[in-house]
Design an enzyme around this catalytic site. Structure first.
Site, PDB file in Angstrom:
ATOM      1  N   GLU A  71      57.806  71.816   4.801  1.00  0.00           N
ATOM      2  CA  GLU A  71      57.968  72.161   3.389  1.00  0.00           C
ATOM      3  C   GLU A  71      56.742  71.699   2.605  1.00  0.00           C
ATOM      4  O   GLU A  71      55.973  70.856   3.088  1.00  0.00           O
ATOM      5  CB  GLU A  71      59.251  71.551   2.838  1.00  0.00           C
ATOM      6  CG  GLU A  71      60.483  72.084   3.558  1.00  0.00           C
ATOM      7  CD  GLU A  71      61.809  71.534   3.043  1.00  0.00           C
ATOM      8  OE1 GLU A  71      62.858  71.978   3.522  1.00  0.00           O
ATOM      9  OE2 GLU A  71      61.775  70.639   2.163  1.00  0.00           O
ATOM     10  N   SER A 105      54.007  66.587   7.661  1.00  0.00           N
ATOM     11  CA  SER A 105      54.502  66.217   8.993  1.00  0.00           C
ATOM     12  C   SER A 105      55.815  65.437   8.959  1.00  0.00           C
ATOM     13  O   SER A 105      56.359  65.102  10.013  1.00  0.00           O
ATOM     14  CB  SER A 105      53.440  65.377   9.716  1.00  0.00           C
ATOM     15  OG  SER A 105      52.257  66.118   9.922  1.00  0.00           O
ATOM     16  N   PHE A 112      54.128  77.629   6.133  1.00  0.00           N
ATOM     17  CA  PHE A 112      53.414  77.673   7.414  1.00  0.00           C
ATOM     18  C   PHE A 112      54.283  78.209   8.549  1.00  0.00           C
ATOM     19  O   PHE A 112      54.210  77.721   9.678  1.00  0.00           O
ATOM     20  CB  PHE A 112      52.867  76.290   7.800  1.00  0.00           C
ATOM     21  CG  PHE A 112      52.097  75.591   6.714  1.00  0.00           C
ATOM     22  CD1 PHE A 112      51.222  76.288   5.889  1.00  0.00           C
ATOM     23  CD2 PHE A 112      52.246  74.234   6.500  1.00  0.00           C
ATOM     24  CE1 PHE A 112      50.514  75.646   4.891  1.00  0.00           C
ATOM     25  CE2 PHE A 112      51.539  73.585   5.499  1.00  0.00           C
ATOM     26  CZ  PHE A 112      50.668  74.299   4.689  1.00  0.00           C
ATOM     27  N   GLY A 124      56.505  71.643  22.085  1.00  0.00           N
ATOM     28  CA  GLY A 124      55.476  72.525  21.541  1.00  0.00           C
ATOM     29  C   GLY A 124      54.089  71.938  21.636  1.00  0.00           C
ATOM     30  O   GLY A 124      53.098  72.670  21.761  1.00  0.00           O
ATOM     31  N   ARG A 125      53.999  70.611  21.582  1.00  0.00           N
ATOM     32  CA  ARG A 125      52.683  69.975  21.678  1.00  0.00           C
ATOM     33  C   ARG A 125      52.033  70.223  23.034  1.00  0.00           C
ATOM     34  O   ARG A 125      50.805  70.256  23.141  1.00  0.00           O
ATOM     35  CB  ARG A 125      52.817  68.482  21.401  1.00  0.00           C
ATOM     36  CG  ARG A 125      53.047  68.181  19.932  1.00  0.00           C
ATOM     37  CD  ARG A 125      53.476  66.757  19.674  1.00  0.00           C
ATOM     38  NE  ARG A 125      53.853  66.615  18.262  1.00  0.00           N
ATOM     39  CZ  ARG A 125      54.756  65.770  17.793  1.00  0.00           C
ATOM     40  NH1 ARG A 125      55.394  64.947  18.638  1.00  0.00           N
ATOM     41  NH2 ARG A 125      55.036  65.716  16.513  1.00  0.00           N
ATOM     42  N   ARG A 181      18.476  81.645  26.708  1.00  0.00           N
ATOM     43  CA  ARG A 181      17.694  81.162  25.576  1.00  0.00           C
ATOM     44  C   ARG A 181      16.574  80.228  26.051  1.00  0.00           C
ATOM     45  O   ARG A 181      16.801  79.382  26.914  1.00  0.00           O
ATOM     46  CB  ARG A 181      18.618  80.432  24.595  1.00  0.00           C
ATOM     47  CG  ARG A 181      17.949  80.069  23.275  1.00  0.00           C
ATOM     48  CD  ARG A 181      18.935  79.396  22.337  1.00  0.00           C
ATOM     49  NE  ARG A 181      18.282  78.986  21.099  1.00  0.00           N
ATOM     50  CZ  ARG A 181      18.775  78.076  20.270  1.00  0.00           C
ATOM     51  NH1 ARG A 181      19.916  77.493  20.533  1.00  0.00           N
ATOM     52  NH2 ARG A 181      18.120  77.760  19.173  1.00  0.00           N
ATOM     53  N   GLU A 206      51.950  71.156  14.851  1.00  0.00           N
ATOM     54  CA  GLU A 206      52.861  70.364  15.683  1.00  0.00           C
ATOM     55  C   GLU A 206      52.576  68.861  15.571  1.00  0.00           C
ATOM     56  O   GLU A 206      52.769  68.109  16.523  1.00  0.00           O
ATOM     57  CB  GLU A 206      52.776  70.793  17.152  1.00  0.00           C
ATOM     58  CG  GLU A 206      52.994  72.277  17.399  1.00  0.00           C
ATOM     59  CD  GLU A 206      54.417  72.727  17.180  1.00  0.00           C
ATOM     60  OE1 GLU A 206      55.016  72.338  16.162  1.00  0.00           O
ATOM     61  OE2 GLU A 206      54.923  73.479  18.010  1.00  0.00           O
ATOM     62  N   ARG A 213      52.844  53.297  18.282  1.00  0.00           N
ATOM     63  CA  ARG A 213      54.201  52.738  18.297  1.00  0.00           C
ATOM     64  C   ARG A 213      54.655  52.421  19.714  1.00  0.00           C
ATOM     65  O   ARG A 213      55.368  51.446  19.963  1.00  0.00           O
ATOM     66  CB  ARG A 213      55.158  53.718  17.643  1.00  0.00           C
ATOM     67  CG  ARG A 213      55.041  53.751  16.110  1.00  0.00           C
ATOM     68  CD  ARG A 213      55.924  54.823  15.537  1.00  0.00           C
ATOM     69  NE  ARG A 213      55.900  54.800  14.060  1.00  0.00           N
ATOM     70  CZ  ARG A 213      56.408  55.765  13.296  1.00  0.00           C
ATOM     71  NH1 ARG A 213      56.977  56.810  13.846  1.00  0.00           N
ATOM     72  NH2 ARG A 213      56.353  55.656  11.979  1.00  0.00           N
TER      73      ARG A 213
END
Length: 380
Positions: free
Chosen positions: A126, A131, A155, A243-244, A269, A364, A376
């Protein structure tokens, strides 16, 4: 690609390569240039069964789990990261249904999603929360056998496209319970009170539109709730963690693309009459990039194996996502540098990779969020 792919995964990779290197590579650039959703290419991809590669064959999926999904995301991103975004953002609502949905919800939605008849969007973030999943403000109020949703999301990728048929929406059902008062709902496109806003242009995921979702006293049946009342936070955190892995896999594919573009351009190059790769100032960073890509591949694979085995995977997922997405930005930057002044021109494919990599560092859960999760764990 790692040598331990099983027979099914190798077959998946072979078919994906044929689609990605054939159809996708030769047709996608005009859509990227116009920031346009490639509806026919997505339909073609979905008709081949790849949208459902990870899911239960009983619902027309491929049964290849998170490992298979990571192969799909990486392979697509190595050609066009935005196409991988369409896939992985469709996978998030599919994962929520597959892991937490009732049999009725799976029968109603998972089959059509696996077959690619529709695609879905994820409604969590939102405007004020970023996050902070626990800071959701969208409300769902019980009214008889229904729930009435009011609020908005931002998003939401895939929303508003021609194939968009469904959104998952996390909302507050029991505000007095704080984060434990969240629940997740499925809202079909066309439901009265559900509207999709205009998609904005982005620096990455240019063919994968992201829009705002609006819920104005949007009424859905109680059967549209995924799992039980108050289980939303657990569901969303698990879905985001899974999802990560796909975001990390997409970052791995993007990094391979950037390295290939740098290698191919640099091979032609010359500076001061010498090939550019005769200078260690460029060859050593490219050697580091190749090494980091291999390390990221091992991390992605390990996280996917843990997830498929039902073992704890949140820490490994955050480390894989952090490492791979940060790596993608570094290698994209290196690829632009190899191209010199030409690297900032639109007609050179490399010019768009920095924006694509930046999106992967944010979605994510930002890199800062991943570091917080890892820190943590150190303190526990």
């Amino acid at each position: 690609m790692l040598a331990d792919l099983n027979e099914d995964e190798r077959a998946l990779k072979q078919g994906l390569d044929a689609f990605a290197e054939g159809r996708l590579r030769s047709h996608i650039k005009p859509f990227v240039d116009r920031h346009e959703f490639p509806v026919d290419l997505v339909r073609e991809f979905a008709a081949l069964g790849y949208m459902g590669a990870a899911y239960d064959p009983g619902h027309d999926g491929g049964g290849l789990g998170v490992r298979g999904a990571a192969v799909v995301a990486e392979t697509l991103a190595a050609v066009e990261p935005g196409f991988a975004a369409i896939y992985l953002c469709n996978s998030a609502p599919m994962t929520a249904i597959a892991r937490f949905g009732s049999d009725a919800l799976k029968r109603r939605w998972l089959g059509p999603l696996c077959r690619g008849e529709i695609i879905a969007s994820f409604g969590v973030t939102e405007t004020h929360g970023g996050s902070d999943v626990a800071g959701v403000k969208t409300r769902a109020v019980a009214d008889g056998d229904d729930w009435v949703l009011s609020g908005s999301k931002v998003f939401s990728t895939n929303a508003g496209t021609e194939l968009h048929g469904l959104s998952t929406v996390v909302a507050v059902t029991d505000p007095e319970l704080g984060p434990k008062g969240l629940s997740t709902f499925l809202v079909a496109v066309g439901t009265p009170g559900f509207h999709v806003g205009k998609a904005n242009r982005k620096i990455g995921w240019r063919i994968a539109p992201s829009a705002e979702l609006f819920f104005d006293e949007c009424r859905v049946p109680n059967s549209a709730m995924i799992g039980g009342r108050g289980e939303g936070l657990k569901q969303i955190l698990t879905t985001l963690s899974l999802g990560r892995i796909l975001v990390a896999a997409a970052a791995l594919g993007l990094s391979r693309k950037a390295l290939a573009l740098a290698r191919d351009y640099g091979a032609t190059r010359r500076i001061g009459g010498q090939p550019i790769f005769a200078h260690q100032g460029l060859t050593f960073p490219l050697a580091d990039a190749m090494t980091h890509i291999h390390a990221a591949e091992l991390m992605v694979r390990n996280a996917a194996v843990l997830a498929d085995a039902g073992r704890p995977f949140r820490l490994e997922t955050s480390m894989a996502k952090l490492f791979a997405s940060e790596m993608a930005g570094e290698i994209a930057d290196l690829a632009v540098q190899v191209h010199g002044g030409y690297g900032v021109y639109d007609e050179y494919e490399v010019s768009g990779l920095l924006g694509e990599a930046k999106v992967l560092q944010i979605v994510e859960g930002t890199s800062e969020v991943q570091r917080l999760i890892i820190a943590r764990e150190l303190a526990s």
